[in-house]
Design a protein around this motif. Structure first.
Motif, PDB file in Angstrom:
ATOM      1  N   ARG A 251       0.682  -1.272   0.052  1.00  9.93           N
ATOM      2  CA  ARG A 251      -0.151   0.035   0.244  1.00  9.93           C
ATOM      3  C   ARG A 251       0.772   1.212   0.072  1.00  9.93           C
ATOM      4  NH1 ARG A 251      -4.439  -2.852  -1.315  1.00  9.93           N
ATOM      5  NH2 ARG A 251      -5.266  -4.034   0.050  1.00  9.93           N
ATOM      6  N   LEU A 252       0.218   2.559  -0.187  1.00 13.70           N
ATOM      7  CA  LEU A 252       0.891   3.673  -0.307  1.00 13.70           C
ATOM      8  C   LEU A 252       1.815   3.882   1.071  1.00 13.70           C
ATOM      9  CD1 LEU A 252       1.521   5.855  -2.212  1.00 13.70           C
ATOM     10  CD2 LEU A 252      -0.691   7.001  -1.039  1.00 13.70           C
ATOM     11  N   HIS A 253       1.283   3.484   2.307  1.00 13.82           N
ATOM     12  CA  HIS A 253       2.123   3.738   3.422  1.00 13.82           C
ATOM     13  C   HIS A 253       3.279   2.891   3.404  1.00 13.82           C
ATOM     14  CE1 HIS A 253      -0.574   0.496   4.886  1.00 13.82           C
ATOM     15  NE2 HIS A 253       0.418  -0.140   5.149  1.00 13.82           N
ATOM     16  N   ASP A 254       3.466   2.089   2.409  1.00 14.25           N
ATOM     17  CA  ASP A 254       4.709   1.164   2.376  1.00 14.25           C
ATOM     18  C   ASP A 254       5.843   1.660   1.322  1.00 14.25           C
ATOM     19  OD1 ASP A 254       3.718  -0.886   3.895  1.00 14.25           O
ATOM     20  OD2 ASP A 254       2.344  -1.709   2.169  1.00 14.25           O
ATOM     21  N   LEU A 255       5.348   2.825   1.097  1.00 13.73           N
ATOM     22  CA  LEU A 255       6.363   3.594   0.020  1.00 13.73           C
ATOM     23  C   LEU A 255       7.943   3.713   0.421  1.00 13.73           C
ATOM     24  CD1 LEU A 255       6.580   4.811  -2.996  1.00 13.73           C
ATOM     25  CD2 LEU A 255       6.163   6.986  -1.781  1.00 13.73           C
ATOM     26  N   ASN A 256       8.048   4.301   1.711  1.00 11.59           N
ATOM     27  CA  ASN A 256       9.123   4.670   2.205  1.00 11.59           C
ATOM     28  C   ASN A 256      10.164   3.092   2.152  1.00 11.59           C
ATOM     29  OD1 ASN A 256       9.262   7.075   2.085  1.00 11.59           O
ATOM     30  ND2 ASN A 256       8.785   7.524   4.223  1.00 11.59           N
ATOM     31  N   ALA A 257       9.566   2.245   2.972  1.00  9.03           N
ATOM     32  CA  ALA A 257      10.204   0.753   3.200  1.00  9.03           C
ATOM     33  C   ALA A 257      10.558   0.266   1.619  1.00  9.03           C
ATOM     34  CB  ALA A 257       9.107   0.010   4.132  1.00  9.03           C
ATOM     35  N   LEU A 258       9.513   0.382   0.993  1.00  7.33           N
ATOM     36  CA  LEU A 258       9.765  -0.286  -0.304  1.00  7.33           C
ATOM     37  C   LEU A 258      10.842   0.340  -1.076  1.00  7.33           C
ATOM     38  CD1 LEU A 258       6.220  -0.838  -1.849  1.00  7.33           C
ATOM     39  CD2 LEU A 258       7.794  -2.565  -0.858  1.00  7.33           C
ATOM     40  N   LYS A 259      11.036   1.640  -0.984  1.00  6.02           N
ATOM     41  CA  LYS A 259      12.158   2.385  -1.747  1.00  6.02           C
ATOM     42  C   LYS A 259      13.500   1.958  -1.265  1.00  6.02           C
ATOM     43  CE  LYS A 259      14.221   4.826  -4.634  1.00  6.02           C
ATOM     44  NZ  LYS A 259      14.528   4.077  -5.579  1.00  6.02           N
ATOM     45  N   THR A 260      13.639   1.709   0.089  1.00  4.95           N
ATOM     46  CA  THR A 260      14.992   1.508   0.769  1.00  4.95           C
ATOM     47  C   THR A 260      15.148   0.082   0.523  1.00  4.95           C
ATOM     48  OG1 THR A 260      14.204   2.944   3.032  1.00  4.95           O
ATOM     49  CG2 THR A 260      15.867   1.203   3.039  1.00  4.95           C
ATOM     50  N   LEU A 261      14.010  -0.773   0.392  1.00  2.00           N
ATOM     51  CA  LEU A 261      14.465  -2.196  -0.069  1.00  2.00           C
ATOM     52  C   LEU A 261      14.959  -2.214  -1.377  1.00  2.00           C
ATOM     53  CD1 LEU A 261      13.810  -5.319   0.700  1.00  2.00           C
ATOM     54  CD2 LEU A 261      11.918  -5.122  -0.494  1.00  2.00           C
TER      55      LEU A 261
END
Ligand SMILES: CC(C)(COP(=O)(O)OP(=O)(O)OC[C@H]1O[C@@H](n2cnc3c(N)ncnc32)[C@H](O)[C@@H]1OP(=O)(O)O)[C@@H](O)C(=O)NCCC(=O)NCCS
Length: 153
Positions: A9-19
């Motif tokens: 979801r949108l709230h995962d954006l930062n974690a996904l970018k880091t990964l």
């Protein structure tokens, strides 16, 4: 290790970018591309989560009126590889897609990923020369999925 496969979801954006930066390095998507994938309809975006941390991600593009879906990203954080996370992300996406063909491009040198895809039934169909920004060729790999009855679509 018990992990979950959940919609990203949108709230995962930062974690996904880091990964993504960690996993894909020079092939990482710009943050705006990840944002667009998460907010626009027409795709499957799943995260693998362990103990509240995102440890893997898959993004599948589905275009309207096209029987082919594309795996545009799949990656697992290095400490969690070799434990079935990549396979689970791929099979979860296969179950969710409404398309009958799933395909992807992979660097010719990425033997680990090619091994995973071959184990899951993907076949090398063609070579796309100089596909990547650094000039490396890609294999286009494809899997024909079992036709799904209409009521499942
Ligand atoms: C490719 C990648 C997604 C695999 O994820 P993973 O969680 O380690 O894969 P799994 O543990 O689910 O492995 C599934 C199968 O693939 C095989 N496999 C996975 N990585 C492998 C490797 N590096 N070498 C050989 N085989 C490999 C495993 O042996 C396993 O087969 P098995 O179940 O019969 O033992 C992960 O290594 C990764 O994120 N790599 C960097 C990003 C990347 O290259 N993405 C693909 C871009 S196209």
């Amino acid at each position: 290790m018990i992990f979950e496969i959940l919609p990203a979801r949108l709230h995962d954006l930062n974690a996904l970018k880091t990964l993504e930066n960690e996993v894909f390095r020079q092939d990482a998507w710009p943050v705006l591309d990840i944002l667009a994938a998460l907010i626009f309809p027409g795709g499957i975006h799943l995260k693998a989560q362990f103990d509240g941390t995102i440890i893997g991600f898959i993004s599948v593009e589905e275009n309207l009126f096209d029987s082919i879906a594309w795996v545009s990203l799949v990656g697992v954080a290095a400490p969690y590889r070799g434990q079935g996370v990549g396979r689970s992300l791929m099979t979860a996406a296969e179950k969710r897609t409404r398309r009958t063909i799933l395909q992807l491009c992979v660097r010719r040198s990425n033997l680990g990923a090619i091994h995973l895809y071959e184990k899951l039934g993907y076949q090398k169909k063609e070579i796309r020369q100089h596909y990547y920004a650094d000039g490396e060729d890609a294999y286009l790999m494809r899997k024909e999925l079992r036709s799904k009855p209409d009521f499942l679509l």
